[in-house]
Each structure stands twice: as structure tokens, then as C-alpha cells.
Design a protein around this motif. Structure first.
Motif, PDB file in Angstrom:
ATOM      1  N   GLU A 192       0.590  -9.074   3.749  1.00  0.00           N
ATOM      2  CA  GLU A 192      -0.373  -8.750   4.356  1.00  0.00           C
ATOM      3  C   GLU A 192       0.074  -8.374   5.926  1.00  0.00           C
ATOM      4  N   LEU A 193       0.912  -8.894   5.975  1.00  0.00           N
ATOM      5  CA  LEU A 193       2.000  -8.943   7.288  1.00  0.00           C
ATOM      6  C   LEU A 193       2.576  -7.515   6.797  1.00  0.00           C
ATOM      7  N   LEU A 194       3.602  -6.942   5.997  1.00  0.00           N
ATOM      8  CA  LEU A 194       3.931  -6.045   5.485  1.00  0.00           C
ATOM      9  C   LEU A 194       2.805  -4.877   5.532  1.00  0.00           C
ATOM     10  N   MET A 195       2.002  -4.668   4.219  1.00  0.00           N
ATOM     11  CA  MET A 195       0.879  -3.844   5.223  1.00  0.00           C
ATOM     12  C   MET A 195       0.639  -3.251   6.196  1.00  0.00           C
ATOM     13  N   THR A 196       0.699  -4.659   6.693  1.00  0.00           N
ATOM     14  CA  THR A 196       0.552  -3.915   8.109  1.00  0.00           C
ATOM     15  C   THR A 196       1.279  -3.234   9.093  1.00  0.00           C
ATOM     16  N   MET A 197       2.674  -3.919   8.751  1.00  0.00           N
ATOM     17  CA  MET A 197       3.688  -3.461   9.894  1.00  0.00           C
ATOM     18  C   MET A 197       3.505  -1.506   9.202  1.00  0.00           C
ATOM     19  N   MET A 198       3.440  -1.632   7.139  1.00  0.00           N
ATOM     20  CA  MET A 198       3.819  -0.210   6.286  1.00  0.00           C
ATOM     21  C   MET A 198       2.857   0.639   7.154  1.00  0.00           C
TER      22      MET A 198
END
Ligand code: FAQ
Length: 308
Positions: free
Chosen positions: A164-170
Motif C-alpha cells: 500500500e505504501l508503494l502504491m501511494t508512492m507510485m
């Protein structure tokens, strides 16, 4: 039936071996080795992400990261307790770790350079851990198998928070997307090494499979992890750093490139990028906590004296 027959019968019926049951010395030793290495990995594994707790970008991210790192401490303590049921001494296991006489997972000897590393550790490192540990819920030693059930539930939450953190950053800026790609590039190959050496060079596998401690081989689980990660990388919009990675319809699996086993050997022999720092940190924590252990032991002795 004698002890040995009961042990064989328990394995044949897929039941659990319990601490008071008779077991071969080799089984006990293997279980202590694997559980101790696993516990050490959880404890040393707090460091790479722990380094970002004070630098988390928001209060929400900080609260999540704190909870995750605390979970890892809990897993370590839980696993040391499982090792104690086999007669191991926790203090002795810690000494073996800090003197470099017992291993911990190679993965924790790499640095966490940006906050994207926190996300990628959740996605790939916890993802690999789950892939390896879900079958261990059916491992033949009861306390270890039961510990794995709870640990896997928590690891699933860890994996999802990372993704979820990576989705947000992407969905953020180009610089944030570049950070995620860079972290993916650095953690992909070390994550594949977490599953251990190739089957042909895994000295413990055959016996551990026969004793039903391990349920799948190192290469089988590594393949499962690759197959699982490819669609996740696509959904995220990152490229896995392996030009040889492609679907093989005949095998029904992804082919992937050669792992740098020389690097793996170097890291587990103590010469990875962060080995010295990780052990020095753990040694310092042990020294700093000595007075607490002494005070607790003195208090326990006083209380047991008063009760007599
Ligand atoms: N790193 O004969 P094999 C986590 C050693 S997850 C270092 O194949 P085996 C969660 C191996 O121990 C990480 N050493 O051995 C988390 C053996 O050592 P020996 C921990 C490695 O046992 C996430 C030698 O090489 N998970 O912490 C590695 O049959 C995020 C020969 O290998 C577990 O420990 C390695 N990657 O299979 C925490 C899972 N691979 O004989 C924080 C339980 C192999 O010299 C943040 N363990 N070695 O003492 C297992 O499933 C197995 O022990 C394997 C290795 C599959 C790791």
C-alpha cells in the motif's frame, strides 16, 4: 512402541512432535538451529526498517512502522520460547548470534537508503517470508508450527502495508516513482536469496524434508515467490531487474536469471554490506540491557527466597 517408533509413527500420520516426546538428537539439533536462526532474523530484521522510524514522512506512516517493528520483536521472542521448549537457553542463543557463531537471514545485511525501502521490504521481504513460512505452519514440530500460524497472520499485514505504501508512492511524483524503482532494483535479488542455496547445494534439505520440518524445497518456494511477484510488480508499475524474466508456458512458471551465489556466500560468511553494523548494534543493545536482566534475576531470587 518404543520412542523411536512413536516418533516415526507421528511423522507418518502427519501429527505433531511435542517437546516432551522422544526425538532423534539430529532432529532436536536441526530444530534448534532453524528456530534460532529464524528468531535471530526477526530480531536483527528490526534494524533496517527501525532506522526509518524517526524519519517516517507522516504520523500515520510512523505509527504503522512502529507497530510492524514491534511485531518483529514479538516474533523473535515467540521463536526463542519455541527453541527453549527443546532445551536451548535464550542467553546462550543470543551469545552465539553476537559472536557470529549462529546465522540470521542474509537479507538483513543490506542498507535501507530511502523510505521506499520500507515499502519494498514489506512487499518483497515479508512476501518472501510468507511464501517460506506458510508451509512451516504444517512443520512437524508442534510449538514451531503453532508459532508460524500467528506469525504468518502478522506478516500478511506487514506485506500489505508495504504494498500500500508503494502504491501511494507510485501515484505520487516522478521522483517518488524513481525511488520505488530504485528500491525494487536493490532488493529483488537479495529477496530471492532468502530461500537459501539451490536444492543441489542445500545440505540440510533432504533430512529436513524427511522429518517434515520443511515441506517444500528451497527452489520450489523461490519459484513460487517469483510467479507471485511478477503480476504484483505489473500492477505496481515497476520493472523487476532481470532481463531473463519471462513466462514459460511449457513449465507453467516464469523463467528467471542466474542468482549471484558468490554474493550470497559472502553475505552469510559475514562480509555483506551491513553485517558488521548489524551485529555491533545487537551487541550494544545486549550490553545496554545487561543491568535489566541482572535486576530482574535479583528480584526473582529475592521473591523466591521470601516465599520459602
Ligand atoms: N540467510 O541447507 P540449507 C523474517 C543457511 S524472514 C542466511 O538450505 P535449511 C521476517 C542455512 O541456515 C527470514 N543463512 O538450510 C521478517 C544453513 O546454515 P547452517 C527468516 C541461510 O535450514 C521480515 C546453510 O545456509 N526466515 O525474518 C540462508 O534447510 C521483514 C545451508 O542451507 C527463516 O528463518 C539465508 N537466506 O534452509 C523480519 C525461515 N539460506 O547449516 C523483519 C525458517 C540458507 O550452516 C522484516 N527457515 N542459509 O547452519 C527456513 O525455512 C530454512 O532454514 C531456510 C534454509 C529455507 C532459510
Amino acid at each position: 512402541m518404543n520412542g523411536e517408533q512413536v516418533f516415526e509413527d507421528t511423522l507418518a500420520k502427519d501429527q505433531r512432535v511435542e517437546p516432551r516426546d522422544w526425538m532423534p538428537d539430529g532432529y532436536r539439533k536441526t530444530m534448534i538451529r532453524q528456530i534460532a536462526q529464524h528468531a535471530h532474523s526477526e530480531i536483527i530484521g528490526m534494524q533496517p526498517e527501525g532506522a526509518w522510524i524517526t524519519r517516517a514522512p507522516t504520523l500515520r506512516r510512523k505509527a504503522i512502522l512502529l507497530a510492524k517493528v514491534q511485531d518483529e520483536a514479538g516474533h523473535g521472542l515467540y521463536l526463542y520460547s519455541a527453541a527453549e521448549t527443546l532445551g536451548a537457553d535464550r542467553g546462550d542463543l543470543t551469545r552465539r548470534l553476537i559472536e557470529g557463531r549462529q546465522k540470521y537471514s542474509s537479507i538483513f545485511n543490506y542498507p535501507t537508503l530511502t523510505f521506499a525501502d520500507v515499502g519494498v521490504i514489506g512487499w518483497l521481504v515479508d512476501g518472501a517470508a510468507i511464501c517460506n513460512q506458510v508451509p512451516l505452519c504444517r512443520s512437524s514440530f508442534g510449538p514451531y508450527a503453532r508459532a508460524m500460524i500467528r506469525i504468518c497472520k502478522e506478516e500478511s499485514f506487514h506485506q500489505r502495508q508495504g504494498y500500500e505504501l508503494l502504491m501511494t508512492m507510485m501515484s505520487g511524483t516522478a521522483a517518488q516513482r524513481a525511488m520505488v524503482q530504485d528500491a525494487t532494483d536493490r532488493w529483488w535479488w537479495p529477496s530471492l536469496m532468502m530461500f537459501g542455496p539451490p536444492d543441489a547445494e542445500s545440505p540440510n534439505s533432504a533430512q529436513s524434508m524427511a522429518w517434515k520440518i520443511k515441506r517444500h524445497s528451497n527452489d520450489e518456494l523461490r519459484q513460487r515467490f517469483v510467479d507471485m511477484s511478477v503480476p504484483q510488480a505489473e500492477a505496481l508499475g515497476v520493472t523487476l531487474p532481470d532481463p531473463a524474466l519471462r513466462w514459460n508456458a511449457d513449465r507453467g512458471h516464469h523463467d528467471f536469471g542466474e542468482i549471484d551465489w558468490a554474493e550470497f556466500k559472502k553475505v552469510i560468511a559475514g562480509s555483506g554490506p551491513m553485517n558488521q553494523e548489524r551485529l555491533a548494534h545487537r551487541r550494544r543493545a545486549d550490553e545496554d540491557g545487561a543491568w535489566v536482566r541482572e535486576a530482574a534475576a535479583a528480584h526473582a531470587a529475592k521473591r523466591s527466597g521470601a516465599q520459602r
